[in-house]
Design an enzyme around this catalytic site. Sequence first.
Site, short mmCIF file in Angstrom:
data_model
loop_
_atom_site.label_atom_id
_atom_site.label_comp_id
_atom_site.label_asym_id
_atom_site.label_seq_id
_atom_site.Cartn_x
_atom_site.Cartn_y
_atom_site.Cartn_z
N CYS A 148 -49.44 40.35 -43.80
CA CYS A 148 -50.61 39.48 -43.71
C CYS A 148 -50.84 39.00 -45.13
O CYS A 148 -50.83 39.81 -46.08
CB CYS A 148 -51.83 40.25 -43.21
N ASP A 159 -53.63 28.34 -44.28
CA ASP A 159 -53.98 29.71 -43.85
C ASP A 159 -55.32 29.67 -43.14
O ASP A 159 -56.10 28.72 -43.31
CB ASP A 159 -54.06 30.66 -45.06
N SER A 160 -55.60 30.72 -42.38
CA SER A 160 -56.90 30.82 -41.73
C SER A 160 -58.04 30.86 -42.75
O SER A 160 -59.17 30.52 -42.43
CB SER A 160 -56.95 32.10 -40.88
N HIS A 180 -53.32 38.12 -46.68
CA HIS A 180 -54.51 38.63 -47.36
C HIS A 180 -54.25 39.97 -48.06
O HIS A 180 -54.92 40.33 -49.02
CB HIS A 180 -55.64 38.87 -46.36
N GLU A 223 -62.03 39.08 -46.87
CA GLU A 223 -62.73 37.78 -46.83
C GLU A 223 -64.16 37.92 -47.37
O GLU A 223 -64.73 36.97 -47.90
CB GLU A 223 -62.76 37.22 -45.41
N CYS A 240 -49.57 32.06 -43.19
CA CYS A 240 -50.41 32.96 -42.40
C CYS A 240 -49.50 33.56 -41.33
O CYS A 240 -48.87 32.83 -40.56
CB CYS A 240 -51.53 32.16 -41.75
N1 DGL Z 1 -53.64 35.62 -43.79
C1 DGL Z 1 -53.58 35.73 -42.36
C2 DGL Z 1 -52.26 36.42 -41.95
O1 DGL Z 1 -51.35 36.42 -42.70
C3 DGL Z 1 -54.85 36.38 -41.93
C4 DGL Z 1 -55.07 36.35 -40.50
C5 DGL Z 1 -56.51 36.33 -40.06
O2 DGL Z 1 -57.19 35.33 -40.28
O3 DGL Z 1 -56.90 37.31 -39.40
O4 DGL Z 1 -52.10 36.93 -40.88
#
Ligand code: DGL
Length: 276
Positions: free
Chosen positions: A193, A11-12, A195, A159, A74
Site C-alpha cells: 500500500c 492515488d486515493s 501509504h 491520512e 495505489c
Molecule cells: N495508497 C492506497 C493503496 O496503495 C491506499 C488505499 C486506500 O485508500 O485505502 O492501496
Amino acid sequence: MNTGQSIGVFDSGYGGLTVFKSIARQLPQYNYIYLGDNARSPYGDHSFETIYQYTLECVEWLFEQGCPLVILACNTASAKALRSIQQKVLPLKYPNHRVLGVIRPTAEVLGQFTNKKTVGVMGTRGTVNSLSYPMEINKFFPELKVVQQACPMWVPLIENNEHLNPGADYFVQKYLDELLEKDADIDCILLACTHYPLLIPKLQAILPSGIELLGQADIVANSLELYLENHPEMVVRLGLQGKRQFFTSGDRQAFDQHANIFFGEEVQSEQMHLKC
Ligand code: DGL
C-alpha cells in the site's frame, strides 16, 4: 514532435506521493500531474464497483488534463480497477492512452528479496481480498509462498497524521503479529500500500531480525523508466519542462499541509472538482 503532455499519477489520497517522489527523482525531466482523491479516501474498504467508478473518473479527468499515460500509484485501485480500465475502457474510448499499475512491476521482482521463498504482503482489505498479489507473484515466481495480511486501520491513521503517535502502536503491532503468526519462514514483508512507507520507522523498531521490509516506490519508478525506454512513441508526446502540478478532490489547505510528509517537499495544490 513533442506535444508537451504530462504523466498522470493517481492515488486515493496522499499515499501515491511516496511513489511520485521516487518517480520525480528518477525521471525529473518529464511533466507530471498528481491527483489525490482525498475527498473519497480511503478506498480500501469500498466495493469493487465503487473503487472502479472512482478510479475511472479520476483517470478520465487526468486524460482530460492532457495525460496520455497515467500511473495508478495505489494498490487498491490497481487491484480493483486497472484490468477493467485496460481491457474495456481504453480500447473503446482511449486507444492512444495507457494506464499502468503498481502490482505487476512489484510482483515481477519480489522473488529477489526472499531467501526462504516466503513473503508477507500487507495491504488494504481491498488489495488483500482481490488476491491480485498471490496471482501476479505466482506468474513470475511460482515457487514463492505468499502470506497476506489486511491492515484496515493503517491508512486512516496515516491520512489523519496519527501514524507516528503512541496511539498507532497497537495497530502496527497487531497486524505485524497477525502476519508473522501465519508463517515463521517469512523473511520479506512487502508494504503493498503506497501509504505504508510512513510506518517504516515504527515497523523497523519492532520487526524481528532477519526480516526485510520492502516498499514499492523505487520498484515502480524503475519499471516506469523501462516502460518509457521501450515506448518511444509515448515519450515523443511528453513534455520535458520538469513541471509538477498537484490536484486534490479534497481540501486544498489540508493537502498542502500534509503532502510534504509523503513527498518530502512543500507543494501547492489546485482543486479538482468531482462530478458527483
Ligand atoms: N495508497 C492506497 C493503496 O496503495 C491506499 C488505499 C486506500 O485508500 O485505502 O492501496
